[in-house]
Design an enzyme around this catalytic site. Structure first.
Site, PDB file in Angstrom:
ATOM      1  N   SER A  96     -28.103 -49.211   3.799  1.00  0.00           N
ATOM      2  CA  SER A  96     -28.869 -49.930   4.820  1.00  0.00           C
ATOM      3  C   SER A  96     -30.286 -49.391   4.781  1.00  0.00           C
ATOM      4  O   SER A  96     -30.512 -48.238   5.131  1.00  0.00           O
ATOM      5  CB  SER A  96     -28.258 -49.731   6.207  1.00  0.00           C
ATOM      6  N   ARG A 148     -35.990 -56.340   1.496  1.00  0.00           N
ATOM      7  CA  ARG A 148     -35.939 -57.084   0.239  1.00  0.00           C
ATOM      8  C   ARG A 148     -37.015 -56.631  -0.740  1.00  0.00           C
ATOM      9  O   ARG A 148     -36.924 -56.935  -1.943  1.00  0.00           O
ATOM     10  CB  ARG A 148     -36.067 -58.585   0.509  1.00  0.00           C
ATOM     11  N   GLU A 233     -36.132 -66.214   2.248  1.00  0.00           N
ATOM     12  CA  GLU A 233     -36.806 -65.273   3.145  1.00  0.00           C
ATOM     13  C   GLU A 233     -38.322 -65.281   2.987  1.00  0.00           C
ATOM     14  O   GLU A 233     -39.049 -65.279   3.985  1.00  0.00           O
ATOM     15  CB  GLU A 233     -36.273 -63.851   2.929  1.00  0.00           C
ATOM     16  N   HIS A 249     -16.865 -76.529 -12.758  1.00  0.00           N
ATOM     17  CA  HIS A 249     -15.560 -77.008 -12.305  1.00  0.00           C
ATOM     18  C   HIS A 249     -15.617 -77.679 -10.938  1.00  0.00           C
ATOM     19  O   HIS A 249     -14.576 -78.028 -10.375  1.00  0.00           O
ATOM     20  CB  HIS A 249     -14.565 -75.840 -12.279  1.00  0.00           C
ATOM     21  N   LYS A 343     -31.106 -61.284  15.991  1.00  0.00           N
ATOM     22  CA  LYS A 343     -30.826 -59.904  16.396  1.00  0.00           C
ATOM     23  C   LYS A 343     -31.075 -59.703  17.886  1.00  0.00           C
ATOM     24  O   LYS A 343     -30.310 -59.011  18.570  1.00  0.00           O
ATOM     25  CB  LYS A 343     -31.676 -58.933  15.578  1.00  0.00           C
TER      26      LYS A 343
END
Length: 352
Positions: A96, A148, A233, A249, A343
């Protein structure tokens, strides 16, 4: 169009972070554990990397790059819960960037309850504090970046841990090739004033369209996901991805002569000469079928010889294309207002 005028949208200066990608890689390969890695006193049967969003992508890249070389199964876990088989025979790496991702904190507690050896990767936050308190392993990465944008730190921290346990082996020349490529490719794609800047041209082609990214399931299955996430993002743009052969498929059926508004899409194929003959054939046939539907198609090839270098070349491409598309869309590439809103709402409801 004067792209430089659009830099006003980059209020947090993500461009500077992208320019420092080679420096981040050079620093990342030197990362060392701040707290000792736990001894694996019993044989390891499983490897689990648990994280969310940008903090989990490093695990995806590891799985794609080295999954076929591992002697034990690897799972990248994106959830509050870990699989029930987690035990003292499972190495759990909790990743994290902020250290405060609630799903990761819940998962690492489950790993601790199961007696699993734990290593944490974080810049700060509750995860780093838990590692100190419980004497788990800890690799602390530099803070202050959007998660990121910290992929270099997170990936090489993971790589260091797995090397320390003897789970993978990465040649020094592969790392050196990757850093050299990053310096050259970053300089090229950052030169937005150059008329033929390839990343700017692709961003212009994607503007106003839905991006769909396809690649083979080897040598790195994480790349279409990384592209999709960066476009979502950074550019706040719709993007979808899938892997071949699975796409052959099911999803391939949507690409047909009756498709409505083919100009709404732009398909990116991440090609690679290192793909197996079977996958090369499927990629080429899929590309031709989609192009026959009058859908714009772009092919991108990675650079370099090693798997590591070729993968990171397309990671850098995703960063710059999504950045330039953000400017063209008139949005700040750093801001993630919907995620921040989510959040806040979760925090508010937990107080009720």
């Amino acid at each position: 169009m004067n792209l430089e005028e659009l830099f006003r949208f980059d209020e947090a200066n993500m461009f500077d972070i992208l320019l420092r990608t080679p420096q981040q890689l050079r620093e990342a390969v030197l990362l060392q554990p701040e707290l000792p890695l736990p001894d694996a006193s019993v044989p390891l049967h499983h490897l689990v990397i648990t994280g969310m969003g940008g903090s989990a992508v490093g695990g995806d890249l590891i799985a794609g790059l080295y999954g076929d070389l591992l002697d034990l199964p690897l799972i990248v876990n994106r959830d509050y819960r870990l699989p029930q088989f987690i035990s003292a025979h499972s190495l759990v790496i909790a990743c994290s960037y902020s250290g405060d991702t609630e799903e990761t904190l819940a998962a690492v507690q489950q790993a601790a309850d199961a007696g699993a050896p734990i290593v944490c990767i974080a810049s700060a936050g509750k995860l780093a504090k838990k590692a100190v308190k419980n004497e788990w392993g800890l690799v602390r990465v530099p803070e202050g970046l959007p998660p990121r944008c910290a992929l270099g730190y997170l990936f090489f921290a993971l790589m260091r841990i797995l090397q320390e346990y003897g789970i993978i082996s990465v040649a020094e020349e592969d790392v050196a090739e990757t850093i050299e490529m990053a310096e050259r490719l970053t300089a090229e794609l950052a030169d937005y004033k150059k008329a033929e800047n390839r990343a700017v041209k692709l961003a212009e082609a994607l503007k106003g369209r839905i991006a769909v990214i396809y690649a083979a399931d080897e040598p790195n299955s994480a790349l279409p996901l990384r592209w999709r996430n960066q476009l979502n993002e950074n550019a706040k743009a719709p993007a979808f991805s899938n892997l071949i052969p699975e796409m052959n498929h099911n999803e391939i059926c949507m690409w047909n002569e009756a498709i409505l508004n083919p100009e709404l899409y732009h398909v990116i194929f991440l090609m690679d000469d290192h793909n197996s003959p079977e996958l090369k054939e499927r990629l080429e046939i899929s590309r031709d079928l989609i192009a026959a539907c009058r859908v714009p198609v772009t092919e991108l090839e990675p650079e370099g010889e090693s798997r590591l270098c070729r993968t990171f070349s397309l990671v850098i491409w995703a960063d710059f294309v999504s950045y330039y598309l953000a400017l063209l869309n008139g949005v700040d590439p750093t801001l993630i207002k919907p995620i921040d809103h989510l959040k806040r709402e979760i925090a508010n409801r937990s107080k009720e």
